[in-house]
Design an enzyme around this catalytic site. Structure first.
Site, PDB file in Angstrom:
ATOM      1  N   ASN A  56       0.877  -1.174   0.000  1.00  0.00           N
ATOM      2  CA  ASN A  56       0.000   0.000   0.000  1.00  0.00           C
ATOM      3  C   ASN A  56       0.913   1.222   0.000  1.00  0.00           C
ATOM      4  OD1 ASN A  56      -1.761   2.059   0.534  1.00  0.00           O
ATOM      5  ND2 ASN A  56      -2.736   1.085   2.296  1.00  0.00           N
TER       6      ASN A  56
ATOM      7  N   ARG B 222      -2.742  -2.015  -3.347  1.00  0.00           N
ATOM      8  CA  ARG B 222      -3.920  -1.177  -3.149  1.00  0.00           C
ATOM      9  C   ARG B 222      -3.797   0.005  -4.112  1.00  0.00           C
ATOM     10  NH1 ARG B 222      -5.074   3.340   1.162  1.00  0.00           N
ATOM     11  NH2 ARG B 222      -7.297   3.626   0.781  1.00  0.00           N
TER      12      ARG B 222
ATOM     13  N   HIS C 200     -12.565   3.400   0.077  1.00  0.00           N
ATOM     14  CA  HIS C 200     -12.565   2.420   1.179  1.00  0.00           C
ATOM     15  C   HIS C 200     -13.357   1.174   0.786  1.00  0.00           C
ATOM     16  CE1 HIS C 200     -12.084   5.668   4.590  1.00  0.00           C
ATOM     17  NE2 HIS C 200     -10.897   5.266   4.163  1.00  0.00           N
TER      18      HIS C 200
ATOM     19  N   ARG D 109      -9.732  15.844   7.270  1.00  0.00           N
ATOM     20  CA  ARG D 109     -10.531  16.254   6.104  1.00  0.00           C
ATOM     21  C   ARG D 109     -11.894  16.778   6.546  1.00  0.00           C
ATOM     22  NH1 ARG D 109      -9.859  10.734   2.834  1.00  0.00           N
ATOM     23  NH2 ARG D 109      -8.152  10.209   4.217  1.00  0.00           N
TER      24      ARG D 109
ATOM     25  N   GLU E 197      -7.927  -4.840   5.390  1.00  0.00           N
ATOM     26  CA  GLU E 197      -7.810  -4.574   3.954  1.00  0.00           C
ATOM     27  C   GLU E 197      -6.687  -5.395   3.323  1.00  0.00           C
ATOM     28  OE1 GLU E 197      -8.035  -0.379   5.192  1.00  0.00           O
ATOM     29  OE2 GLU E 197      -8.868  -0.020   3.211  1.00  0.00           O
TER      30      GLU E 197
END
Ligand code: AMP
Length: 399
Positions: free
Chosen positions: A7, A92, A181, A242, A384
């Protein structure tokens, strides 16, 4: 069968070597501060292998240098990746655009398309591409597989994925909701259905992935029908740094008052959310500050919960019938207070959290709703890396 999962972020590479069927992890680690000024003794790679933790210190000039050092650490730990018989490397990739909606074997053409999609994800796709290129060079002959964060949301209904802007402009600039996601939402919703002993096709779900980034999804019979993130991972819930949802007029207002695009980008992606409101983006610290009476931390928390409840309400209505609501991610898995406040007082909607069960610490999937709650409420740890490893393995497995 062994799969290496990578990732790659703009200044970091997270990695894991694991066995996709059993989920057994034989090594994992993090390269951080790539390309940054780092003093000679400062840690930049933390590798957890068979022989425990190995820490590498000193600057890492670029991703290629970082990955090379990681390969050296694997070898030093007795797991030489070149001879480990890797079945695949799974990457990813944040944005798959309109093009990619399932795990994809990476060819030069696929890599070029991922690069072309960088205009939709300027912070993420270029870093993903660099990670893939390095892995292709260092692991010749090992199949490289891209697993896209947007894939699970590829089939969003038109009404959910369309922004109400000029249709020609939208088509020209790729403006639509993609969602992110997705690997986590898909994995967690599968785990939630399994926990209830039901098939995903028979269950309507709301999944709340609350980590540093945060997103929710509405899933009908195994298919995502809505999600809080949009064209970029900036829309929706309040996150660590964010903003989530905003009146788009705010951006115009800022620009008219002298901020340029780069400044607005930094403001909304890195200096907003919990951090913008309270100076703190880590939830553990936020809780501690709230307890000591910090009013800014309290407001940040209240705004976070307000937005979260807003979307839970929207998805309850959108789905009509909901069987299960699942919390995941660092905050969702660990903050009983967030879970409680997100769902407090919703008994009339069939949601009854059990405060005792909610406070139990449990690292595996567990139920936190009362036995007579019409809608089950679960906590399910996301994974993940495992989902990416399984997707990569499924693609390269013979037969
Ligand atoms: P993630 O991005 O999924 O790794 O989640 C990171 C977020 O989870 C950070 O805001 C952490 O503060 C938060 N987190 C991790 N552990 C806890 C905990 N025990 N209680 C509250 N928040 C936590």
């Amino acid at each position: 069968m062994l799969v290496l999962v990578l990732n790659s972020g703009s200044s970091s590479i997270k990695y894991q070597l694991l066995e996709p069927d059993s989920g057994t992890v034989s090594a994992s680690g993090l390269v951080s501060r790539i390309g940054e000024d780092v003093g000679p003794g400062e840690p930049t790679i933390e590798h957890h292998g068979r022989g425990g933790e190995i820490v590498h210190t000193g600057p890492i000039p670029d991703h290629a240098a970082g990955l090379k050092l990681v390969f050296g650490l694997f070898a030093a730990d007795g797991q030489d990746l070149a001879t480990a018989g890797l079945a695949a490397a799974g990457h990813r990739v944040v944005h798959g655009g309109e093009v990619f909606y399932r795990p994809t074997l990476i060819t030069d053409e696929v890599l070029a398309t991922i690069r072309d999609l960088s205009s939709l994800a300027p912070l993420h796709n270029p870093a993903n591409v660099i990670g893939i290129e390095c892995a292709m060079r260092l692991l010749p002959g090992v199949p490289q597989v891209a697993v896209f964060d947007t894939a699970f949301f590829h089939g969003l209904p038109a009404a959910a994925k369309t922004y109400a802007v000029d249709a020609g402009i939208a088509a020209k600039f790729g403006i639509r909701r993609y969602g992110f996601h997705g690997t986590s939402h898909e994995y967690v919703s599968g785990q939630a259905a399994a926990f209830l002993g039901r098939r995903p096709e028979d269950v309507n779900q709301i999944v709340l992935h609350l980590g540093n980034g945060a997103s929710g999804s509405a899933i009908r019979a195994g298919r995502a029908v809505d999600t809080t993130m949009g064209m970029t991972p900036l829309e929706g819930l309040v996150m660590g740094t964010r903003s989530g949802d905003l009146d788009p007029g705010i951006i115009l207002h800022l620009e008219r008052n002298g901020l340029d695009v780069a400044e607005i980008d930094v403001l909304l992606n890195r200096e907003s959310g919990l951090k913008g409101l309270s100076g703190i983006n880590d939830f553990r610290e936020l809780h501690a500050h709230m307890e000591s009476g910090d009013a800014a931390a309290r407001l940040a928390y209240d705004v976070y919960i307000h937005r979260l409840r807003h979307y839970i309400g929207a998805y309850l209505i959108e789905l009509g019938r909901v069987d299960v609501i699942t919390f995941t991610g660092g905050v969702g898995e660990n903050s009983s207070q967030v879970r409680f406040d997100a769902l407090a007082g919703l008994e009339r909607f069939g949601i009854a959290i059990d405060p005792q069960l909610n406070d139990v610490r449990n690292r595996s999937a567990h139920r936190i709703s009362k036995s007579d709650s019409e809608i089950a409420v679960l906590v399910v740890p996301t994974n993940e890396e495992l989902a990416i490893a399984r997707a990569a393995a499924d693609l390269v497995r013979p037969g």
